[in-house]
Write a protein that holds these residues in place. Structure first.
Motif, short mmCIF file in Angstrom:
data_model
loop_
_atom_site.label_atom_id
_atom_site.label_comp_id
_atom_site.label_asym_id
_atom_site.label_seq_id
_atom_site.Cartn_x
_atom_site.Cartn_y
_atom_site.Cartn_z
N ILE A 1 43.44 -52.49 -51.48
CA ILE A 1 42.25 -51.65 -51.52
C ILE A 1 41.03 -52.51 -51.16
O ILE A 1 40.88 -53.60 -51.72
CB ILE A 1 42.04 -51.06 -52.94
N PRO A 2 40.16 -52.04 -50.25
CA PRO A 2 38.96 -52.84 -49.96
C PRO A 2 38.08 -53.00 -51.20
O PRO A 2 37.88 -52.05 -51.97
CB PRO A 2 38.22 -52.01 -48.90
N ASP A 3 37.57 -54.24 -51.40
CA ASP A 3 36.65 -54.48 -52.51
C ASP A 3 35.38 -53.66 -52.32
O ASP A 3 35.07 -53.21 -51.21
CB ASP A 3 36.28 -55.97 -52.57
N ARG A 4 34.63 -53.48 -53.39
CA ARG A 4 33.39 -52.72 -53.34
C ARG A 4 32.23 -53.66 -53.65
O ARG A 4 32.36 -54.61 -54.41
CB ARG A 4 33.39 -51.57 -54.37
N ASP A 5 31.09 -53.38 -53.03
CA ASP A 5 29.88 -54.08 -53.43
C ASP A 5 28.76 -53.06 -53.60
O ASP A 5 28.81 -51.96 -53.05
CB ASP A 5 29.54 -55.25 -52.51
N PHE A 6 27.80 -53.43 -54.43
CA PHE A 6 26.70 -52.55 -54.81
C PHE A 6 25.40 -53.34 -54.79
O PHE A 6 25.38 -54.51 -55.16
CB PHE A 6 26.90 -52.00 -56.24
N ILE A 7 24.32 -52.70 -54.38
CA ILE A 7 22.98 -53.26 -54.46
C ILE A 7 22.16 -52.26 -55.26
O ILE A 7 22.12 -51.07 -54.94
CB ILE A 7 22.33 -53.42 -53.07
N ARG B 1 19.49 -48.15 -60.49
CA ARG B 1 20.11 -47.26 -59.52
C ARG B 1 20.07 -47.93 -58.15
O ARG B 1 19.25 -48.82 -57.91
CB ARG B 1 19.43 -45.90 -59.47
N SER B 2 20.98 -47.51 -57.28
CA SER B 2 21.03 -48.09 -55.94
C SER B 2 19.74 -47.82 -55.20
O SER B 2 19.04 -46.84 -55.47
CB SER B 2 22.19 -47.50 -55.14
N VAL B 3 19.43 -48.72 -54.29
CA VAL B 3 18.26 -48.53 -53.44
C VAL B 3 18.73 -47.95 -52.11
O VAL B 3 19.79 -48.32 -51.60
CB VAL B 3 17.48 -49.85 -53.25
N ASP B 4 17.94 -47.04 -51.58
CA ASP B 4 18.33 -46.34 -50.35
C ASP B 4 18.51 -47.28 -49.17
O ASP B 4 19.36 -47.06 -48.33
CB ASP B 4 17.30 -45.26 -50.00
#
Length: 144
Positions: free
Chosen positions: A41-47, A65-68
């Protein structure tokens, strides 16, 4: 699965992104988190943008919360899928009698892309470890 997160400096030195519009926002931090998933499964990243504030009651509120514009701030790592933090936060209320605190934690994230149910069921309960990591961090800090 494992996760890590790091604060990205306002100067934009992390990932080559331009974080300059975050530098003058007191209490804000632009954060990057990577979630390692099983190899198929591809890893996930978040900003996400996170703000922390002490309330007049002495309680602490941390919300994020995530930035657009996350892709322009920090391109998604190769082999990863960029997820979204829809809402995330802690509400920490000190207990002056015991010397401890009560912590409420909430997170709602969209991992985006396709994930089998068994991966979701494996990862979701581990989010509660965020509260344990916060406790460990606070326990390790010297008392004022």
């Amino acid at each position: 699965p494992s996760s890590s997160s790091s604060s990205s400096p306002s100067s934009g030195s992390s990932g080559g992104g331009d974080f300059s519009h975050f530098k003058d926002r007191p209490g804000h931090a632009l954060l990057h988190g990577t979630f390692k998933l099983p190899s198929v499964i591809p890893d996930r990243d978040f900003i996400w943008d996170q703000v922390a504030m002490r309330l007049p009651t002495g309680s602490v509120l941390i919300a994020g919360r995530s930035v657009d514009e996350s892709d322009s701030l920090c391109p998604c790592e190769k082999g990863h899928v960029r997820g979204a933090v829809l809402t995330s936060g802690y509400y920490i209320v000190p207990d002056h009698v015991s010397g401890g605190s009560t912590v409420a934690f909430v997170v709602q994230a969209d991992p985006r892309g396709s994930l089998p149910a068994w991966v979701v069921n494996l990862v979701a309960p581990k989010q509660a470890h965020n509260v344990s990591r916060l406790r460990d961090y606070l326990d390790a800090k010297p008392a004022h």
